[in-house]
Design a protein around this motif. Structure first.
Motif, PDB file in Angstrom:
ATOM      1  N   ALA A 145     -25.356   6.077  43.130  1.00 45.39           N
ATOM      2  CA  ALA A 145     -24.819   7.427  42.956  1.00 45.39           C
ATOM      3  C   ALA A 145     -23.336   7.482  43.321  1.00 45.39           C
ATOM      4  N   MET A 146     -22.885   6.478  44.088  1.00 46.13           N
ATOM      5  CA  MET A 146     -21.456   6.430  44.418  1.00 46.13           C
ATOM      6  C   MET A 146     -20.734   5.544  43.409  1.00 46.13           C
ATOM      7  N   ARG A 147     -21.389   5.241  42.326  1.00 47.59           N
ATOM      8  CA  ARG A 147     -20.868   4.452  41.229  1.00 47.59           C
ATOM      9  C   ARG A 147     -20.408   3.056  41.681  1.00 47.59           C
ATOM     10  N   ALA A 148     -21.243   2.440  42.512  1.00 47.51           N
ATOM     11  CA  ALA A 148     -20.969   1.070  42.943  1.00 47.51           C
ATOM     12  C   ALA A 148     -22.250   0.270  42.782  1.00 47.51           C
ATOM     13  N   GLU A 149     -22.136  -0.939  42.279  1.00 50.98           N
ATOM     14  CA  GLU A 149     -23.286  -1.838  42.118  1.00 50.98           C
ATOM     15  C   GLU A 149     -23.930  -2.084  43.478  1.00 50.98           C
ATOM     16  N   ARG A 150     -23.058  -2.522  44.417  1.00 56.25           N
ATOM     17  CA  ARG A 150     -23.502  -2.832  45.777  1.00 56.25           C
ATOM     18  C   ARG A 150     -22.543  -2.141  46.745  1.00 56.25           C
ATOM     19  N   LEU A 151     -23.014  -1.952  47.980  1.00 54.18           N
ATOM     20  CA  LEU A 151     -22.157  -1.269  48.967  1.00 54.18           C
ATOM     21  C   LEU A 151     -20.784  -1.941  49.149  1.00 54.18           C
ATOM     22  N   PRO A 152     -20.701  -3.286  49.170  1.00 54.91           N
ATOM     23  CA  PRO A 152     -19.368  -3.888  49.364  1.00 54.91           C
ATOM     24  C   PRO A 152     -18.369  -3.526  48.258  1.00 54.91           C
ATOM     25  N   ASP A 153     -18.871  -3.093  47.101  1.00 58.17           N
ATOM     26  CA  ASP A 153     -17.949  -2.667  46.035  1.00 58.17           C
ATOM     27  C   ASP A 153     -17.178  -1.407  46.417  1.00 58.17           C
ATOM     28  N   LEU A 154     -17.601  -0.776  47.510  1.00 59.91           N
ATOM     29  CA  LEU A 154     -16.897   0.425  47.974  1.00 59.91           C
ATOM     30  C   LEU A 154     -15.612   0.070  48.713  1.00 59.91           C
TER      31      LEU A 154
END
Ligand code: ATP
Ligand code: MG
Length: 182
Positions: free
Chosen positions: A55-64
């Motif tokens: 929902a945050m438009r990231a595949e995985r959290l590290p992509d944030l």
């Protein structure tokens, strides 16, 4: 209660530390396409644990974590949300409440850490604390694109569930169910 300020450190397109002041009023964020408006909303979703990485438009959290083009990327991202508590929605004798979440990479692993008012805590503990002020992943603290259409197209039973969430009944239904299972 309202959000006074959100501080982003290496979060998504924000490669340094920035502070976004907000007001207890109607606030709009404007800017060209791709300038990071939605990323500010994603930062709120992240810090308040309101959604999955998708929902945050990231595949995985590290992509944030901010990725620049100079090859030297930071190993963490952090978001701090400062909430006005003069209304005492949080049962604490403090005018400002600070919630923070950080994601840090360590070799090929990553981990989140959380804090509430400067004290570190686990995610479950933070969720419980936020729920005291009605901030929960199930409620509509943040109305996302498409949410309104989804609510309109729901069945009556599904809509009733939302009302239970807002009224605070659902939390107790869930806790009762868990207690009965134990
Ligand atoms: P629009 O008006 O199109 O909705 P917006 O202002 O909402 O645009 P955002 O979606 O917030 O824009 O930002 C998108 C930008 O964020 C893209 O350019 C994307 O490359 C960048 N971005 C996302 N994640 C990262 C990251 N980890 N590191 C650097 N940039 C990122
Ligand atoms: Mg956008």
């Amino acid at each position: 209660m309202y959000i006074k300020e959100v501080e982003l450190k290496n979060f998504k397109s924000f490669g340094k530390s920035i502070r976004v002041p907000l007001k207890n009023d109607f606030v709009t964020v404007t800017g060209p396409n791709g300038s990071g408006k939605s990323n500010i909303v994603d930062a709120l979703l992240f810090a308040l644990c309101l959604s999955s990485s998708r929902a945050m438009r990231a595949e995985r959290l590290p992509d944030l974590i901010y990725r620049g083009d100079n090859g030297k990327n930071p190993d963490f991202a952090q978001v701090i949300v400062r909430l006005d508590n003069t209304s005492r929605h949080f049962p604490l004798d403090q005018d400002t409440i600070e919630v923070s979440r950080k994601i840090k990479i360590n070799r090929d692993k990553y981990a989140s850490s959380y804090s509430f008012n400067g004290k570190s805590c686990g995610q479950a503990e933070l969720l419980d604390l936020l729920a005291k002020a009605g901030i929960t992943p199930e409620s509509y603290n943040i109305v996302m694109q498409g949410d309104v259409t989804r609510i309109i197209e729901m069945t009556a039973v599904e809509r009733r569930k939302i009302i239970d969430e807002i009224a605070g009944v659902a939390e107790f239904d869930e806790k009762k169910k868990k207690a009965l299972e134990e």
